[in-house]
Design an enzyme around this catalytic site. Sequence first.
Site, PDB file in Angstrom:
ATOM      1  N   ASN A 144      30.940  40.894  46.433  1.00 31.99           N
ATOM      2  CA  ASN A 144      31.253  40.005  45.319  1.00 31.99           C
ATOM      3  C   ASN A 144      32.701  39.554  45.518  1.00 31.99           C
ATOM      4  OD1 ASN A 144      31.727  38.755  42.926  1.00 31.99           O
ATOM      5  ND2 ASN A 144      31.136  40.478  41.625  1.00 31.99           N
TER       6      ASN A 144
ATOM      7  N   HIS B 100      24.560  35.560  34.519  1.00 27.91           N
ATOM      8  CA  HIS B 100      24.146  36.973  34.404  1.00 27.91           C
ATOM      9  C   HIS B 100      22.683  37.157  34.800  1.00 27.91           C
ATOM     10  CE1 HIS B 100      27.397  37.545  31.047  1.00 27.91           C
ATOM     11  NE2 HIS B 100      27.884  37.939  32.211  1.00 27.91           N
TER      12      HIS B 100
ATOM     13  N   ARG C 113      36.249  34.629  25.397  1.00 23.98           N
ATOM     14  CA  ARG C 113      35.659  33.286  25.293  1.00 23.98           C
ATOM     15  C   ARG C 113      35.037  33.099  23.914  1.00 23.98           C
ATOM     16  NH1 ARG C 113      32.067  34.166  30.293  1.00 23.98           N
ATOM     17  NH2 ARG C 113      33.698  34.904  31.685  1.00 23.98           N
TER      18      ARG C 113
ATOM     19  N   ARG D  42      27.007  37.867  46.266  1.00 23.75           N
ATOM     20  CA  ARG D  42      26.844  37.327  44.906  1.00 23.75           C
ATOM     21  C   ARG D  42      27.461  35.928  44.878  1.00 23.75           C
ATOM     22  NH1 ARG D  42      30.356  38.075  39.611  1.00 23.75           N
ATOM     23  NH2 ARG D  42      28.945  36.972  38.229  1.00 23.75           N
TER      24      ARG D  42
ATOM     25  N   GLU E 253      23.884  45.378  38.819  1.00 24.56           N
ATOM     26  CA  GLU E 253      23.748  44.074  39.478  1.00 24.56           C
ATOM     27  C   GLU E 253      23.792  44.211  40.998  1.00 24.56           C
ATOM     28  OE1 GLU E 253      25.876  40.851  36.908  1.00 24.56           O
ATOM     29  OE2 GLU E 253      26.608  42.777  36.255  1.00 24.56           O
TER      30      GLU E 253
END
Length: 394
Positions: A7, A176, A237, A87, A380
């Site tokens: 990643n 996601h 956010r 990823r 993940e």
Amino acid sequence: MNILVLNSGSSSIKYQLLEMPSTTLLAAGQVERIGEVESRLTHRRRNAEDKMEVHVHMAHIRNHRAGLVAITELLDDTMQLTAIGHRVVHAGEAFSAPIRIDAQVIEILRGVSELAPLHNPANLAGIEVCLELFQDIQQVAVFDTAFHQGMPAHAYRYALPNSLYSKHGVRRYGFHGTSHSYVARQAALHLQKPLETLNLISLHLGNGASAAAIHGGRCIDTSMGMTPMEGLMMGTRCGDIDPAVAFYLQRVTGQSSADIESLYNHNSGLKGICGENDMREVLRMADADDNAAQLAIDIYCYRIKKYIGAYLAALGRIDGIIFTAGIGENAPRVRQLSCHGLEALGIVIDETRNVRAQGDVCEIQSSNANIKLLVVRTNEELEIARQTVECIEC
Ligand code: ADP
């Protein structure tokens, strides 16, 4: 076979080496502060006693290439790689499944980078260095957006002129996806029912947060949009907001669109309301009677509840709700407040089970509830490794 999951972020590279199909974690770590005077490489590897040993190296790692070279030097010869799974945050509409990486794929991903300017260029930097360093090893891109590509047009289109979609790709993509797909499969395994027969609402509540409505294993709606800013309230956010707030702020404060984008991304959400974006700290402050922290939690959970209601309507009926990621897995109070008042819909949490929840998958609904409430630990990296294996084997 050993799969390296990578990643690559703008200033960091996270990695895991997994033996598949056993899913044993052989090594893991991260390079942080790439390009700064002192970078840090934390490497964990499984030793002969089957324990994870930690090594921390401080050095100047000037770019992604140097970071990946440093990582490969730490992966010893017994850890021979079969494939690398990368990823990648955004695939636009180009890919709805993992894909083997070649020059054409890189070109396509470069073309959609404008949709994820903070993430895709960093993901691509990692891929390009790996193609050079590991020429004989198969490399696969696994996309955060892929799981959501099956959404129907009525869920992914904005009510904007068609030309903005056809010319500029303005639509909802969702993120996601690897987490939502992983926890949905875990839930089905736990419930011992085929995923194809289940309707699930998945709530990924980490620093970023998103909900997904999953019908028979396929996503039919999700809360994040063209960017990861839409939807639930997050750490920093804002989530859903009237688009006119931006125009109003520009008019009355003179802020630029870049200022407002930064405000929405980095200084809103929990942080905007109470000054803290880490949910552990927000909960602690609320316990100490901090009204702003309590308000932040109330907004956070109220919005989750609204999405549960919306996705219950979108799916028609649901078999289960999944709570996952840092907050979803570890904050009983958030789970409790998010389900509070939904008893008439069959969503009834058991307080004792909720507080005691632990393990990979745990049920927290009360015994008379017909909708399962599941706390599922996401992974993940494992999902990327699994999808990488599927891709190289097909
Ligand atoms: P990321 O999106 O970076 O992968 P994580 O899934 O690790 O994020 O989630 C980070 C969030 O989880 C933070 O807000 C953190 O405060 C929260 N979190 C982690 N552990 C707990 C806990 N025990 N109780 C409440 N919140 C927690």
